[in-house]
Design a protein around this motif. Structure first.
Motif, PDB file in Angstrom:
ATOM      1  N   LYS A 188       0.822  -1.215   0.000  1.00 57.93           N
ATOM      2  CA  LYS A 188       0.000   0.000   0.000  1.00 57.93           C
ATOM      3  C   LYS A 188       0.852   1.259   0.000  1.00 57.93           C
ATOM      4  CE  LYS A 188      -4.196  -1.967   2.008  1.00 57.93           C
ATOM      5  NZ  LYS A 188      -5.219  -1.912   3.072  1.00 57.93           N
ATOM      6  N   LEU A 189       1.966   1.238   0.731  1.00 55.22           N
ATOM      7  CA  LEU A 189       2.850   2.404   0.737  1.00 55.22           C
ATOM      8  C   LEU A 189       3.489   2.610  -0.634  1.00 55.22           C
ATOM      9  CD1 LEU A 189       4.657   2.114   4.195  1.00 55.22           C
ATOM     10  CD2 LEU A 189       2.750   3.608   3.572  1.00 55.22           C
ATOM     11  N   ASN A 190       3.872   1.529  -1.279  1.00 57.56           N
ATOM     12  CA  ASN A 190       4.433   1.637  -2.625  1.00 57.56           C
ATOM     13  C   ASN A 190       3.414   2.212  -3.597  1.00 57.56           C
ATOM     14  OD1 ASN A 190       7.106   0.732  -2.302  1.00 57.56           O
ATOM     15  ND2 ASN A 190       6.472  -1.409  -2.341  1.00 57.56           N
ATOM     16  N   PHE A 191       2.159   1.819  -3.432  1.00 54.88           N
ATOM     17  CA  PHE A 191       1.086   2.342  -4.275  1.00 54.88           C
ATOM     18  C   PHE A 191       0.976   3.853  -4.102  1.00 54.88           C
ATOM     19  CE2 PHE A 191      -3.320   3.050  -5.609  1.00 54.88           C
ATOM     20  CZ  PHE A 191      -3.393   2.246  -6.747  1.00 54.88           C
ATOM     21  N   ALA A 196       2.048  10.080  -5.103  1.00 56.81           N
ATOM     22  CA  ALA A 196       2.130  11.314  -4.309  1.00 56.81           C
ATOM     23  C   ALA A 196       3.327  12.166  -4.718  1.00 56.81           C
ATOM     24  CB  ALA A 196       2.215  10.965  -2.826  1.00 56.81           C
ATOM     25  N   THR A 197       3.176  13.488  -4.580  1.00 53.23           N
ATOM     26  CA  THR A 197       4.264  14.422  -4.908  1.00 53.23           C
ATOM     27  C   THR A 197       4.667  15.287  -3.714  1.00 53.23           C
ATOM     28  OG1 THR A 197       2.637  16.017  -5.734  1.00 53.23           O
ATOM     29  CG2 THR A 197       3.649  14.532  -7.351  1.00 53.23           C
ATOM     30  N   ASN A 198       3.977  15.156  -2.591  1.00 53.14           N
ATOM     31  CA  ASN A 198       4.373  15.879  -1.379  1.00 53.14           C
ATOM     32  C   ASN A 198       3.945  15.059  -0.162  1.00 53.14           C
ATOM     33  OD1 ASN A 198       1.582  16.820  -0.492  1.00 53.14           O
ATOM     34  ND2 ASN A 198       1.721  17.822  -2.499  1.00 53.14           N
ATOM     35  N   ASP A 240      16.610   2.864   3.057  1.00 52.95           N
ATOM     36  CA  ASP A 240      15.874   3.869   3.828  1.00 52.95           C
ATOM     37  C   ASP A 240      14.632   4.358   3.089  1.00 52.95           C
ATOM     38  OD1 ASP A 240      17.087   5.174   1.783  1.00 52.95           O
ATOM     39  OD2 ASP A 240      17.859   6.834   2.976  1.00 52.95           O
ATOM     40  N   LYS A 241      14.084   3.513   2.237  1.00 52.68           N
ATOM     41  CA  LYS A 241      12.973   3.910   1.375  1.00 52.68           C
ATOM     42  C   LYS A 241      11.780   4.459   2.142  1.00 52.68           C
ATOM     43  CE  LYS A 241       9.950   2.160  -2.288  1.00 52.68           C
ATOM     44  NZ  LYS A 241       9.651   1.036  -3.183  1.00 52.68           N
ATOM     45  N   PHE A 242      11.456   3.869   3.293  1.00 51.94           N
ATOM     46  CA  PHE A 242      10.261   4.268   4.022  1.00 51.94           C
ATOM     47  C   PHE A 242      10.561   5.144   5.240  1.00 51.94           C
ATOM     48  CE2 PHE A 242       9.126   0.196   1.929  1.00 51.94           C
ATOM     49  CZ  PHE A 242       8.138   0.689   1.087  1.00 51.94           C
ATOM     50  N   THR A 243      11.807   5.573   5.387  1.00 51.89           N
ATOM     51  CA  THR A 243      12.134   6.558   6.410  1.00 51.89           C
ATOM     52  C   THR A 243      11.746   7.941   5.890  1.00 51.89           C
ATOM     53  OG1 THR A 243      14.367   6.948   5.557  1.00 51.89           O
ATOM     54  CG2 THR A 243      14.091   5.145   7.148  1.00 51.89           C
ATOM     55  N   TYR A 244      11.748   8.934   6.793  1.00 51.52           N
ATOM     56  CA  TYR A 244      11.343  10.273   6.339  1.00 51.52           C
ATOM     57  C   TYR A 244      12.270  10.822   5.251  1.00 51.52           C
ATOM     58  CZ  TYR A 244       9.904  15.121   6.270  1.00 51.52           C
ATOM     59  OH  TYR A 244       9.472  16.341   5.843  1.00 51.52           O
ATOM     60  N   PRO A 245      13.608  10.713   5.407  1.00 55.27           N
ATOM     61  CA  PRO A 245      14.477  11.201   4.319  1.00 55.27           C
ATOM     62  C   PRO A 245      14.239  10.454   3.008  1.00 55.27           C
ATOM     63  CG  PRO A 245      15.742  10.916   6.335  1.00 55.27           C
ATOM     64  CD  PRO A 245      14.406  10.297   6.579  1.00 55.27           C
ATOM     65  N   TYR A 347      -6.742   1.190  -5.777  1.00 55.55           N
ATOM     66  CA  TYR A 347      -5.885   0.137  -5.242  1.00 55.55           C
ATOM     67  C   TYR A 347      -6.504  -1.238  -5.485  1.00 55.55           C
ATOM     68  CZ  TYR A 347      -3.124  -2.602  -1.915  1.00 55.55           C
ATOM     69  OH  TYR A 347      -2.324  -3.552  -1.346  1.00 55.55           O
ATOM     70  N   GLN A 348      -7.795  -1.361  -5.224  1.00 63.08           N
ATOM     71  CA  GLN A 348      -8.478  -2.636  -5.434  1.00 63.08           C
ATOM     72  C   GLN A 348      -8.511  -3.013  -6.911  1.00 63.08           C
ATOM     73  OE1 GLN A 348      -9.498  -4.773  -3.145  1.00 63.08           O
ATOM     74  NE2 GLN A 348      -8.813  -3.404  -1.506  1.00 63.08           N
TER      75      GLN A 348
END
Length: 706
Positions: A188-191, A196-198, A240-245, A347-348
């Motif tokens: 879901k995060l990858n989706f 998203a742009t921000n 670090d893909k899902f970290t804030y940086p 997503y579905q």
């Protein structure tokens, strides 16, 4: 075997390189080397490559970008391996993983109880200036597989006695696997990250997909609705893909890429009249498109920005396939940028549910097994074109029986990474792998007789069957697995119990499903002897056989005509043609390998020219200093001066002027890559022609033997 892991470096690159090159850990730096860089100036060389990449892609440097990747390869203390052998294995691992397109430094440490390699890989390619893309867990698995195979080829941790397989791998008990919370969160995060742009938009999308995002200190956590506990960012990926940086970097990239694509589409839209024109003009502007067959989803990719594929819905409704076709039809120049479909519904609709388990067990024999190690089995196989390759099967998918037979569990819908002898990687579908192994091992198929009502269509290509009572609308069996008997008026098919057969189910959704050969045979009425059938089926069988006879006669006529035109009189005469095409194929392969080597040299030369241009002013200032000041100035600018000196020395050895423009050399890389693409297309034609000649030879041999 060796243990491997990888993580991103976002800062203090020079300190990390300084640490791994520590003389006390590397036998006085005798166990330190670099690829396309000098270890002492690697940090600056990495920086120059990034600088050139930003210049080529017309984007500014971002502080959040990954500077490099740190790969660690640790050998067991029980392994009989020397430091030099470990260093060479680590170098092979890095070269194969990066395909020789990324600079790296490798240092072998011998100060601990076990030998281990530290490999620092540039995050940007000196060859094509593309980023080193990593995928959570998949990249780590890829590195581990390469390392395991190299170790087995070097005879490390290899089991000499195959009978010990039963002791190493216990009898396998298959467990049903379900999608874990961590996997669902990652999907879901990858989706969201594809669109998203921000940061605010990302949070909103995640919330709509049932994920609560929380930032606590330097870490972020993700809580899936209904799950008992949140998941920390660093446990979702090997980078670090899902970290804030990591999120900030990806979102900034998305914004730049989406803006670029919108501008290019707006530029060409007034000049297009069909979708084909749109695709052609857009590609000339540096944006590729493709359409997913299963979902019809349109994707964009800005090649110059080294971006990932951007789903059309991320840009707005007007940029989707339906929106574009409507805009072009109405000759409008404005595209709808609104998003009418909720993200949860998208997503579905667009997410593919991949299989979670290996569904087929195949028996392995000495025909496939090259060697056996503690981590798994190394197999010798062939790709779809018949070229030899190797494949690692992890020990979690290997099981044995008390009689000593070895089997592997393979997912028919999976794709497996294979490696050729020259280190080039490819893939093979699980279903193709299963069939190849079964056919090599002469696995006996089940023979099933068909009734007239089970056959929808019968042609020279094969038979299409239906089983409404089992919700199978249509399922195709190729001709090679069909047996027709005109005298008995019957039609039978051969089914392999472990194979997966794809079919279209009955219902509004036509998403294909699969059924095993054993289940299909049971659904068709079980395994039976071929006997007489209904008169309608007999007529259909006879009709197809007549058409097959006519087609065979035409084919034979063409074959004999071709033989006469080429002066061929027997099967033996084909050998000369086959040998000639094999020589041509080898010639093309060698030329491609040579051009790839030259292209890497050109890219490295462009890098050295840029280094000289960047640090020329420092070198000139050093040269102009009085002798009493040179030592102090050198110590203050040692890295820059060494980088200039190394680059200038390399160029001098090649006889290249320091004043040569890097851009002109980069053009040579582009031209060489274009030539390589042409040769690959030519090689494919030669390969197919040679295959056709070999098939003709087999037909002539059958005629002569008959």
């Amino acid at each position: 075997m060796a243990i491997t892991k990888i993580h991103a470096i976002k800062s203090t690159l020079s300190n990390v390189i300084l640490y791994i090159e520590n003389p006390s850990k590397t036998d006085g730096q005798l166990l330190v080397s670099g690829y396309n860089v000098e270890p002492q100036t690697a940090a600056l060389d990495f920086e120059i490559t990034a600088m050139m990449a930003h210049k080529v892609h017309h984007i500014s440097c971002k502080k959040t970008s990954n500077l490099a990747y740190h790969l660690i390869q640790s050998f067991s203390p029980t392994e009989k391996i020397t430091p030099r052998e470990a260093h060479d294995l680590g170098r092979k691992l890095a070269l194969e993983f990066t395909e020789g397109k990324y600079e790296f430094v490798i240092a072998t440490h011998i100060d601990k109880g076990h030998i281990h390699n530290h490999i620092i890989i540039n995050s940007v390619s000196f060859y094509d200036y593309k980023k080193l893309r990593t995928v959570p867990y998949r990249t780590a698995q890829q590195i581990r597989s390469i390392s395991d195979r190299l170790c087995m080829e070097a005879q490390l941790s290899v089991i000499k006695d195959p009978q010990k397989l039963g002791q190493l791998y216990p009898t396998y008990v298959q467990k049903k696997r379900t999608t874990s919370n961590r996997t669902e969160v990652r999907k879901k995060l990858n989706f969201c990250l594809e669109r998203a742009t921000n940061y605010a938009q990302f949070l909103q999308m995640a919330q709509e997909l049932g994920i609560s995002v929380c930032q606590r200190g330097k870490h972020m956590t993700y809580l899936l609705d209904g799950a008992g506990r949140a998941i920390r960012d660093t446990s979702l990926a090997d980078t670090d893909k899902f970290t804030y940086p990591g999120l900030a970097e990806r979102l900034a990239d998305n914004a730049a890429v989406q803006q670029f694509i919108r501008e290019r589409i707006a530029k060409i839209l007034p000049n297009v009249s069909t979708f084909a024109d749109f695709a052609k003009l857009l590609q000339s502007e540096g944006v590729k498109i493709r359409v997913k067959k299963q979902s019809g989803q349109l994707l964009y990719k800005a090649a110059d920005l080294d971006g990932t594929w951007v789903p059309a819905d991320a840009l707005g409704d007007g940029f989707t396939l339906a929106g574009l076709e409507n805009t072009i039809k109405n000759k409008s120049e404005n595209l709808d940028t609104n998003h009418s479909t909720p993200i949860a519904e998208l997503y579905q609709e667009l997410t593919t549910n991949y299989p979670q388990s290996c569904d087929t067990s195949v028996r392995l024999t000495s025909r496939q097994i090259c060697s056996v190690g503690k981590r798994g089995v190394l197999l010798q196989i062939h790709d779809s074109s018949g070229n030899p390759a190797k494949l690692m099967i992890d020990n979690s998918h290997i099981h044995t029986t008390p009689d000593g037979s070895v089997s592997a569990d393979i997912g028919a819908a999976f794709s497996y990474d294979i490696t050729y002898d020259d280190g080039i990687h490819g893939t093979i579908r699980g279903t193709d792998l299963i069939r190849q192994i079964d056919e090599e091992n002469l696995t006996q198929p089940l023979t099933v007789s068909l009734t007239a009502d089970q056959i929808i269509a019968m042609s020279l290509r094969g038979v299409t069957v239906q089983l409404p009572q089992h919700h199978i609308e249509r399922l195709f069996i190729p001709e090679r697995y069909v047996q027709r008997n005109v005298e008995q008026g019957s039609c039978a098919i051969s089914l392999y119990p472990g194979w997966q057969y794809s079919y279209v189910p009955i219902g509004s959704k036509k998403t294909r499903k699969s059924i095993s050969g054993a289940e299909l045979a049971q659904s068709l009425g079980g395994v039976v002897q071929v006997g007489t059938s209904e008169s309608s089926l007999a007529r259909r069988v006879a009709n197809v056989e007549r058409r097959a006879g006519i087609a065979n006669a035409h084919e034979l006529g063409k074959l004999l005509g071709s033989m006469a035109d080429n002066g061929l009189h027997s099967a033996a005469d084909f050998d000369k043609q086959i040998s000639a095409y094999q020589r041509e194929e080898m010639k093309l392969r060698n030329e491609i390998a040579e051009l790839r080597s030259k292209s890497k040299i050109y890219a490295a030369t462009a890098h050295n020219l840029q280094a000289c241009r960047t640090y020329k002013s420092v070198w000139l200032e050093y040269a102009s200093k009085p002798l009493t000041q040179k030592d102090t100035f050198y110590k203050q600018n040692e890295a820059a001066l060494q980088a200039y000196s190394r680059a200038a020395s390399q160029l001098d050895k090649m006889g290249i002027s320091l004043g040569t423009e890097p851009e002109k050399v980069r053009q040579l890389v582009t031209e060489t890559e274009s030539r390589i693409a042409d040769l690959i297309a030519e090689l494919e034609i030669v390969r197919k022609t040679n295959q056709a000649i070999q098939e003709d030879k087999e037909k002539v041999e059958q005629i002569q033997s008959g």
